[in-house]
Scaffold this active site. Structure first.
Site, PDB file in Angstrom:
ATOM      1  N   HIS A 104      19.558  52.147  37.103  1.00  0.00           N
ATOM      2  CA  HIS A 104      20.918  52.647  36.959  1.00  0.00           C
ATOM      3  C   HIS A 104      21.686  51.790  35.956  1.00  0.00           C
ATOM      4  O   HIS A 104      21.458  50.599  35.835  1.00  0.00           O
ATOM      5  CB  HIS A 104      21.660  52.703  38.294  1.00  0.00           C
ATOM      6  CG  HIS A 104      21.729  51.396  39.009  1.00  0.00           C
ATOM      7  ND1 HIS A 104      20.653  50.846  39.691  1.00  0.00           N
ATOM      8  CD2 HIS A 104      22.742  50.502  39.165  1.00  0.00           C
ATOM      9  CE1 HIS A 104      21.006  49.693  40.223  1.00  0.00           C
ATOM     10  NE2 HIS A 104      22.271  49.447  39.916  1.00  0.00           N
ATOM     11  N   CYS A 135      39.125  34.402  34.469  1.00  0.00           N
ATOM     12  CA  CYS A 135      39.848  35.659  34.250  1.00  0.00           C
ATOM     13  C   CYS A 135      39.309  36.383  33.013  1.00  0.00           C
ATOM     14  O   CYS A 135      39.118  35.767  31.959  1.00  0.00           O
ATOM     15  CB  CYS A 135      41.339  35.397  34.079  1.00  0.00           C
ATOM     16  SG  CYS A 135      42.289  36.886  33.643  1.00  0.00           S
ATOM     17  N   CYS A 184      42.772  36.412  30.242  1.00  0.00           N
ATOM     18  CA  CYS A 184      43.390  35.183  29.726  1.00  0.00           C
ATOM     19  C   CYS A 184      42.442  33.983  29.764  1.00  0.00           C
ATOM     20  O   CYS A 184      42.775  32.907  29.259  1.00  0.00           O
ATOM     21  CB  CYS A 184      44.661  34.862  30.506  1.00  0.00           C
ATOM     22  SG  CYS A 184      44.369  34.302  32.199  1.00  0.00           S
ATOM     23  N   HIS A 232      45.883  37.205  40.734  1.00  0.00           N
ATOM     24  CA  HIS A 232      46.073  37.153  39.289  1.00  0.00           C
ATOM     25  C   HIS A 232      45.590  38.443  38.615  1.00  0.00           C
ATOM     26  O   HIS A 232      46.216  38.930  37.667  1.00  0.00           O
ATOM     27  CB  HIS A 232      45.320  35.945  38.731  1.00  0.00           C
ATOM     28  CG  HIS A 232      45.419  35.789  37.250  1.00  0.00           C
ATOM     29  ND1 HIS A 232      46.539  35.302  36.613  1.00  0.00           N
ATOM     30  CD2 HIS A 232      44.511  36.051  36.258  1.00  0.00           C
ATOM     31  CE1 HIS A 232      46.340  35.284  35.308  1.00  0.00           C
ATOM     32  NE2 HIS A 232      45.117  35.730  35.066  1.00  0.00           N
ATOM     33  N   GLU A 250      47.341  40.929  35.799  1.00  0.00           N
ATOM     34  CA  GLU A 250      46.689  41.272  34.529  1.00  0.00           C
ATOM     35  C   GLU A 250      46.498  42.782  34.387  1.00  0.00           C
ATOM     36  O   GLU A 250      46.598  43.336  33.292  1.00  0.00           O
ATOM     37  CB  GLU A 250      45.332  40.569  34.414  1.00  0.00           C
ATOM     38  CG  GLU A 250      45.409  39.059  34.280  1.00  0.00           C
ATOM     39  CD  GLU A 250      45.889  38.604  32.902  1.00  0.00           C
ATOM     40  OE1 GLU A 250      46.518  39.398  32.177  1.00  0.00           O
ATOM     41  OE2 GLU A 250      45.652  37.433  32.558  1.00  0.00           O
TER      42      GLU A 250
END
Length: 257
Positions: A164, A225, A228, A242, A246
């Site tokens: 997959h 992240c 950032c 966070h 975002e």
């Protein structure tokens, strides 16, 4: 004189020592065999849950488990999405469906004949499914999106038996994203992009290192992240909060439809 009550004489027939030994030895118990219902949980285990969709996709359209299908592939929504849009492409080639992605898809790492043709065919399918995912994103968020807002690829150690390919939005915004492994499986080299599959060789550490090496990439690496690049180390709850911030900023950057 022989004892008339001995095993040799009790039947009226003299028996040798071996016969007596065999007659008095304990017979072995038959091997224990688990009942079939204990060996299986229904016709498929969790790892095989994609198999019916590959083999009989027409049976799953009405339920919404299959979005579309052709002779070459099936497109489905991931049941446990790790972003706002998360789809799976299931190639239907039964000679490859149970192979590891590196063996099934990588022209420069697989010894299978026809892998380059198979990869090229899937490349066209991937582009079609990207278009579908972009349309889903736009319908969902009422913003303009492009292929840069998606990731397409495989896990270096897949959790499901059938081949997959993930088509997933980059936002990592989903209630199903619940732990470090979930996040890192899409945001570290554990995730191998479809384009990279076309060039990867057997020298790649993920192929040479095997499943244990790949699993450590997802479990040991810091939480970074996707936008950032702030490092949250092992603090998943802080990262999760966070990611919501975002997500809002990401959508705000996009032009309204």
């Amino acid at each position: 004189m022989a004892d008339p009550n001995s095993p040799e004489m009790s039947s009226g027939v003299k028996r040798n020592a071996f016969s007596v030994l065999m007659a008095t030895a304990k017979k072995p118990k038959p091997a224990h065999v688990e009942p079939l219902h204990k060996l299986t949980q229904g016709p498929y285990s969790f790892r095989d849950a994609l198999a019916p969709l590959v083999q009989n996709p027409e049976s799953f359209v009405k339920s919404g488990d299959v979005i579309k299908y052709t002779d070459d592939y099936v497109l489905i929504p991931d049941k446990f999405p790790k972003a706002s849009v998360h789809l799976l492409i299931l190639p239907r080639d039964l000679t490859r469906t149970r192979l590891h992605p590196f063996q099934a898809l990588c022209p420069n790492a697989s010894k299978l004949i026809g892998t380059k043709d198979f990869y090229d065919t899937l490349s066209k399918i991937v582009r079609e499914c990207e278009d579908y995912a972009i349309k889903q994103l736009e319908d969902l968020h009422k913003r303009k999106f492009t292929a840069e807002d998606l990731k397409v690829g495989i896990h270096s150690t897949p959790s499901m038996s059938n081949l997959h390919i993930h088509v997933i939005s980059v936002d990592n915004y989903s209630e199903k994203l619940k732990n470090k492994k979930h996040y890192n499986s899409f945001n570290t080299p554990f995730f191998v992009s479809f384009d990279e599959l076309g060039t990867i060789t057997t020298d790649d550490a993920r192929i040479k290192g095997g499943p244990m090496y790949c699993a450590q990439i997802a479990s040991k690496g810091d939480l970074i992240c996707w936008r950032c690049e702030k490092n949250f180390q092992n603090q998943f709850k802080k990262l999760k909060d966070h990611l919501e911030e975002e997500f809002a900023l990401w959508k705000k950057e996009k032009a309204a439809t």
